[in-house]
Scaffold this active site. Sequence first.
Site, PDB file in Angstrom:
ATOM      1  N   HIS A  98      23.196  87.430 -17.762  1.00 53.02           N
ATOM      2  CA  HIS A  98      23.613  88.241 -18.900  1.00 53.02           C
ATOM      3  C   HIS A  98      24.410  89.455 -18.447  1.00 53.02           C
ATOM      4  O   HIS A  98      24.088  90.096 -17.441  1.00 53.02           O
ATOM      5  CB  HIS A  98      22.394  88.692 -19.700  1.00 53.02           C
ATOM      6  CG  HIS A  98      21.712  87.567 -20.413  1.00 53.02           C
ATOM      7  ND1 HIS A  98      20.359  87.362 -20.348  1.00 53.02           N
ATOM      8  CD2 HIS A  98      22.203  86.580 -21.202  1.00 53.02           C
ATOM      9  CE1 HIS A  98      20.040  86.302 -21.076  1.00 53.02           C
ATOM     10  NE2 HIS A  98      21.142  85.802 -21.597  1.00 53.02           N
ATOM     11  N   HIS A 154      25.491  80.048 -18.820  1.00 52.09           N
ATOM     12  CA  HIS A 154      24.333  80.033 -17.918  1.00 52.09           C
ATOM     13  C   HIS A 154      24.389  78.818 -16.999  1.00 52.09           C
ATOM     14  O   HIS A 154      24.104  78.912 -15.801  1.00 52.09           O
ATOM     15  CB  HIS A 154      23.036  80.011 -18.719  1.00 52.09           C
ATOM     16  CG  HIS A 154      22.665  81.331 -19.328  1.00 52.09           C
ATOM     17  ND1 HIS A 154      22.775  82.532 -18.642  1.00 52.09           N
ATOM     18  CD2 HIS A 154      22.167  81.646 -20.558  1.00 52.09           C
ATOM     19  CE1 HIS A 154      22.372  83.520 -19.418  1.00 52.09           C
ATOM     20  NE2 HIS A 154      22.005  83.012 -20.579  1.00 52.09           N
ATOM     21  N   HIS A 208      27.629  80.343 -24.971  1.00 53.76           N
ATOM     22  CA  HIS A 208      26.844  81.231 -24.113  1.00 53.76           C
ATOM     23  C   HIS A 208      25.979  80.425 -23.142  1.00 53.76           C
ATOM     24  O   HIS A 208      25.917  80.731 -21.941  1.00 53.76           O
ATOM     25  CB  HIS A 208      25.971  82.124 -25.002  1.00 53.76           C
ATOM     26  CG  HIS A 208      25.019  83.009 -24.280  1.00 53.76           C
ATOM     27  ND1 HIS A 208      25.272  84.351 -24.044  1.00 53.76           N
ATOM     28  CD2 HIS A 208      23.799  82.760 -23.742  1.00 53.76           C
ATOM     29  CE1 HIS A 208      24.238  84.881 -23.392  1.00 53.76           C
ATOM     30  NE2 HIS A 208      23.326  83.938 -23.191  1.00 53.76           N
ATOM     31  N   GLU A 209      25.306  79.385 -23.642  1.00 54.35           N
ATOM     32  CA  GLU A 209      24.415  78.592 -22.781  1.00 54.35           C
ATOM     33  C   GLU A 209      25.183  77.836 -21.706  1.00 54.35           C
ATOM     34  O   GLU A 209      24.699  77.674 -20.579  1.00 54.35           O
ATOM     35  CB  GLU A 209      23.593  77.618 -23.625  1.00 54.35           C
ATOM     36  CG  GLU A 209      22.682  78.273 -24.644  1.00 54.35           C
ATOM     37  CD  GLU A 209      21.774  79.325 -24.046  1.00 54.35           C
ATOM     38  OE1 GLU A 209      21.323  79.168 -22.897  1.00 54.35           O
ATOM     39  OE2 GLU A 209      21.515  80.333 -24.737  1.00 54.35           O
TER      40      GLU A 209
END
Length: 388
Positions: A195, A189, A185-186
Site C-alpha cells: 500500500h 498486490h 488494486h488487487e
Amino acid sequence: MKTKKIINLVKLTALSLGLFVTSCTTEDFEKAPDTNGVELVEKYFLGDPIEVEVLGDGDYGHGDMIFAADQLTDTPVTVDKNLEPGQDIAKLGLASGIRKWPNNTVIYVLDGSLSNNQIQVTRNSMEEWRSKTNIRFKERTNENYYVTIRNNGDNCNCASANLGVNGTRGRINMGVRTSEVVMIHEIGHTLGYIHEQTRSDRDNHVRILFENIQSGAESQFRKNNNSVNIGEFDIKSTMMYGAYTFSKNGRPTITRLDGSTHPRRRAELSAGDIAGTNQVYPGNGGGGDGGGGNTDTCEGVDEWVSGRQYNVGDRVTYQGNLYERDFTRWNRIAECDTTTPTPADICDGVSAYSRNRNYSPGDKVTYAGYLFELQNNFRWSNKGRCGN
C-alpha cells in the site's frame, strides 16, 4: 516470541480495503460492521512488526494482503537493500520476501466459482494493466506458478490477494460485488506492490490520523521502513487507501499535509502507477534475446558495482551471469554466452518445489518461475529463469 490476542474488530481480510464501492469508477466509505473475535498474531515483514490474521494452511491475512508463511518471520531480520548478486539471502521456502512475475507475465486460473460478472470485472481490470504497462496476462496451461482467481462468497465489494508470485498457492479472492476499482488494486498486490500509505517516505506527503482509525486496523497504516519505494509518492495511485478507509467516526484517516482530503480513487491506473510498473517490469521482460541464439544475453548490460543503489527491474552482470533486481533479492536470469545456444527451457522436466518433500544435494526444483539446485551446504542456488 509470538504474541497472540483475541480482539473484537473489523475482519480485515474479508473486508479488503475497508470500503464499499458504489460504482465501477468511484468509491465511497461506509463504516465496516464488527464481527466476532479474530485471532491476530505478531509477525515481521521485511524486518518490521505487523499484526496478521491466521487464515490457516500456512497463510496470514493483513488487510487485503495475503502473506505466505515464508514471507514472514517470528523475529526481526536485517534487510540489506544493497545485496550482492549471487548471495542467497535465505534457504528456499523461508523468508522469500516478494517476488516478481517472470517475463512480465501473470499466469492465472479462473476458478469455476466465479460469476460471469466477476470474470468480466477481472478481464476489464487486466486490460487496464495490459493496455498501459508492460504487464501481460496468460491463462495457465501447464505452468507450475500461477495465481488462482476465485469467488470468496462474501456479498461485498471486496477482495484480497497474495503479495507477489507464490508458486501454485497464489490467489485473488473476489467478493460477489467486487468492482474494477478494487480488482485493479488487487492485481497491484499480485504484482508485488504494497500500500502506498505504508511507504517509508509517506510522512513527507500525507498525515495519518490514528485517532480516527478503527480499533484493530491501526497496523494497516504503519510505515514499512524496509520496503522498496518505487518512483515518487503517488497519492493518486491505485495502491493508495482512500481518505476515510477504516474510519471509526466518519472523519478522515488520511489527509494531505495541509489537512485536505485526496480525490476518490477511480478504476484506472495513475501516471505514477504506469511509470513505476514499467520500471519494475521493463519492456524487455525476458532479459536477453530470449530465442536461444548466439546473441550475448549480457550485451550492453553494466557490471554490478558495490555500494550503488539499484531499483527493482535493473539488470547487471556479475561473475559471468545476468541478474535482475527483484523486490528483495537478485534473480539470476541466464549465463552470459556469445557462442553456445541455450535450451528452450531449463526447467523442462523439473518438478515444482514441495514443502512436504525431503531433498538431497544435487536435487533441482522449480520455484516461482526459477530453477534451483540444492548445494552441499543445503542451501538452494538460483540457476536461472524458466524459459531460458
